[in-house]
Design an enzyme around this catalytic site. Structure first.
Site, PDB file in Angstrom:
ATOM      1  N   LYS A 169       0.785  -1.434   0.174  1.00  0.00           N
ATOM      2  CA  LYS A 169       0.283  -0.517  -0.133  1.00  0.00           C
ATOM      3  C   LYS A 169       0.904   1.176   0.117  1.00  0.00           C
ATOM      4  O   LYS A 169       2.074   1.106   0.661  1.00  0.00           O
ATOM      5  CB  LYS A 169      -0.883   0.060   1.558  1.00  0.00           C
ATOM      6  CG  LYS A 169      -2.253  -1.766   1.378  1.00  0.00           C
ATOM      7  CD  LYS A 169      -2.613  -1.299   0.033  1.00  0.00           C
ATOM      8  CE  LYS A 169      -4.230  -2.418   0.476  1.00  0.00           C
ATOM      9  NZ  LYS A 169      -5.274  -2.264  -0.426  1.00  0.00           N
ATOM     10  N   ASP A 198      -0.942  -0.441  -4.646  1.00  0.00           N
ATOM     11  CA  ASP A 198      -2.147   0.176  -4.179  1.00  0.00           C
ATOM     12  C   ASP A 198      -2.315   1.523  -3.682  1.00  0.00           C
ATOM     13  O   ASP A 198      -1.466   1.192  -2.449  1.00  0.00           O
ATOM     14  CB  ASP A 198      -2.931  -1.693  -3.347  1.00  0.00           C
ATOM     15  CG  ASP A 198      -4.281  -0.966  -3.873  1.00  0.00           C
ATOM     16  OD1 ASP A 198      -4.962  -0.110  -3.976  1.00  0.00           O
ATOM     17  OD2 ASP A 198      -4.544  -1.968  -3.139  1.00  0.00           O
ATOM     18  N   GLU A 224      -2.369   0.059  -8.505  1.00  0.00           N
ATOM     19  CA  GLU A 224      -4.072   0.054  -8.497  1.00  0.00           C
ATOM     20  C   GLU A 224      -4.000   1.454  -7.992  1.00  0.00           C
ATOM     21  O   GLU A 224      -3.810   2.781  -7.309  1.00  0.00           O
ATOM     22  CB  GLU A 224      -4.412  -1.734  -7.323  1.00  0.00           C
ATOM     23  CG  GLU A 224      -5.325  -2.155  -7.383  1.00  0.00           C
ATOM     24  CD  GLU A 224      -5.715  -2.529  -6.210  1.00  0.00           C
ATOM     25  OE1 GLU A 224      -6.441  -2.818  -5.411  1.00  0.00           O
ATOM     26  OE2 GLU A 224      -4.557  -3.865  -6.308  1.00  0.00           O
ATOM     27  N   GLU A 250     -12.100  -2.815  -8.433  1.00  0.00           N
ATOM     28  CA  GLU A 250     -12.516  -3.941  -6.926  1.00  0.00           C
ATOM     29  C   GLU A 250     -13.567  -2.301  -6.954  1.00  0.00           C
ATOM     30  O   GLU A 250     -14.779  -2.734  -5.953  1.00  0.00           O
ATOM     31  CB  GLU A 250     -11.930  -2.975  -5.637  1.00  0.00           C
ATOM     32  CG  GLU A 250     -11.140  -1.703  -5.349  1.00  0.00           C
ATOM     33  CD  GLU A 250      -9.691  -1.889  -3.974  1.00  0.00           C
ATOM     34  OE1 GLU A 250     -10.762  -2.093  -2.888  1.00  0.00           O
ATOM     35  OE2 GLU A 250      -8.653  -2.549  -4.242  1.00  0.00           O
ATOM     36  N   ASP A 273     -13.740  -7.605  -8.369  1.00  0.00           N
ATOM     37  CA  ASP A 273     -15.276  -8.151  -7.236  1.00  0.00           C
ATOM     38  C   ASP A 273     -15.951  -8.824  -7.225  1.00  0.00           C
ATOM     39  O   ASP A 273     -16.812  -8.284  -7.611  1.00  0.00           O
ATOM     40  CB  ASP A 273     -14.665  -6.948  -6.260  1.00  0.00           C
ATOM     41  CG  ASP A 273     -15.326  -7.681  -4.801  1.00  0.00           C
ATOM     42  OD1 ASP A 273     -15.477  -8.294  -4.715  1.00  0.00           O
ATOM     43  OD2 ASP A 273     -14.450  -7.443  -3.393  1.00  0.00           O
ATOM     44  N   HIS A 300     -10.271  -8.376  -6.505  1.00  0.00           N
ATOM     45  CA  HIS A 300     -10.021  -8.302  -5.513  1.00  0.00           C
ATOM     46  C   HIS A 300     -10.207  -8.345  -4.176  1.00  0.00           C
ATOM     47  O   HIS A 300     -11.434  -9.197  -4.328  1.00  0.00           O
ATOM     48  CB  HIS A 300     -10.626  -6.691  -5.506  1.00  0.00           C
ATOM     49  CG  HIS A 300     -10.736  -6.122  -4.352  1.00  0.00           C
ATOM     50  ND1 HIS A 300     -11.825  -5.925  -3.713  1.00  0.00           N
ATOM     51  CD2 HIS A 300      -9.305  -5.572  -3.243  1.00  0.00           C
ATOM     52  CE1 HIS A 300     -11.867  -5.624  -2.530  1.00  0.00           C
ATOM     53  NE2 HIS A 300     -10.744  -5.521  -2.493  1.00  0.00           N
TER      54      HIS A 300
END
Length: 363
Positions: A169, A198, A224, A250, A273, A300
């Protein structure tokens, strides 16, 4: 002979998070798991599910109980496409949106679970049967609150354990701090493992562009959700100006949203997702749409069901490893040499612990 839906029920189960999880925008508070059971007049049944990460579960439950489940009675359970369309059409005032999509997903996965059980086939086969296993990447070691030493140690352990990639992240106030963390992880995993990044929609286009050099320096596989999900034009511009694939999905709730991204070249990786897109029926359409654009699918979350869906389609590249259902299931995702193995049992392939579900049911 058709099988008519004779009963449909829903409940809300609060599943505690297995570890602290944070990103640039939020914390994962709990998994509000919405389960739907569909019974048919031939004695068969299916159990499906959906989820939120801490808010909105009761709204999804109300949508199901007050509006959607009563409309299922008497419908042909084998006509999954028709049931999905009729149910969607009955929610025009609230579609496209997460509450409707999450509710639809619980119904649709229940119908697919039943379909697979009646056919005595695993979901991966009845939905396509493209492969038996899919590479795994580990997100659990990459949360934003973790200090750099823990990031590097976790990434090294994941790679040593066979994970084909790790996801980190980003979204620290300082771009240099994000860059330092990424460099530490790349050094820990070496050059032969994939590194995903992400941002959880944290950046403006200008800031995302400014930070791409750090991603390119560590040979990141994808960037992402760099921007808010409704900024298609921004993602399109970003995709044109970096060698790192832009990954989205997602936070998208319809096939049409994916079609726009793919048609404009704004997504190099599609991440549908199954809960947020509205179930297996639309998930497969997104996967095949991505295939038509020569784009790979890396869904996701929800590894327990996505392993089977990824095995069903030819253009899947990765399953995301975030274990979350271990407290309510009797078996875990099988991972061998860094590959998630698709379950071979009929149904969704999730071995629910019904007693544990009962204990955690809140509504």
């Amino acid at each position: 002979m058709t099988a008519k839906i004779s009963a449909a029920s829903a409940r809300l189960v609060d599943v505690p998070v297995e570890t602290v999880r944070t990103d640039a925008k939020q914390a994962f508070l709990k998994q509000e798991t919405i389960l739907v059971q569909v019974d048919t007049d031939d004695g068969a049944s299916g159990l499906g599910y959906s989820y939120t990460i801490g808010t909105g579960g009761t709204a999804v439950l109300a949508m199901l109980r007050d509006y959607l489940l009563p409309g299922l009675l008497g419908q042909d359970a084998d006509a999954v496409e028709a049931v999905w369309r009729r149910t969607y059409d009955a929610t025009r005032a609230t579609a496209v949106g997460p509450i409707t999509s999450l509710a639809l997903a619980a119904i649709d996965t229940a119908l697919w679970d039943r379909r697979s059980r009646v056919a005595s086939l695993p979901l991966s086969i009845i939905a396509g049967g493209a492969k038996e296993r899919v590479p795994v990447y580990d997100t659990e070691i990459g949360w934003l609150h973790l200090p750099i030493e823990d990031l590097a140690a976790g990434a090294k352990a994941a790679a040593s354990g066979g994970a084909r990639g790790v996801k980190i992240k980003v979204g620290k106030p300082s771009a240099s701090e994000d860059a330092e963390r990424l460099q530490a992880v790349r050094q820990a995993i070496g050059p032969d493992r994939d590194l995903m990044v992400d941002a959880n929609q944290a950046f403006t286009l200008v800031e995302a562009l400014r930070r791409t050099s750090a991603l390119e320096a560590v040979d990141a596989l994808w960037f992402e959700e760099p921007l808010p999900a409704d900024d298609v034009a921004g993602h399109e511009r970003l995709a044109r100006q970096t060698s790192v694939a832009v990954a989205v999905g997602e936070s998208m709730y319809s096939i049409g949203q994916f079609a726009e991204y793919l048609g404009r070249g704004a997504a190099g990786i599609a991440q549908p997702d199954v809960a947020r897109i509205g179930g297996i029926t639309p998930w497969l359409k997104v996967a095949h749409l991505a295939e038509a654009h020569n784009v790979e699918v890396c869904p996701h979350f929800l590894m327990e069901i996505h392993v089977s869906l990824c095995a069903a389609v030819p253009n899947s590249r990765y399953v995301e490893y975030i274990p979350q259902l271990r407290s309510v299931t009797r078996s875990e995702l099988e991972v061998v040499d860094g590959f998630a193995v698709a379950p071979t049992t009929p149904g969704l392939g999730i071995d629910w612990d019904l007693d544990a579900l009962d204990n955690l049911t809140v509504a």
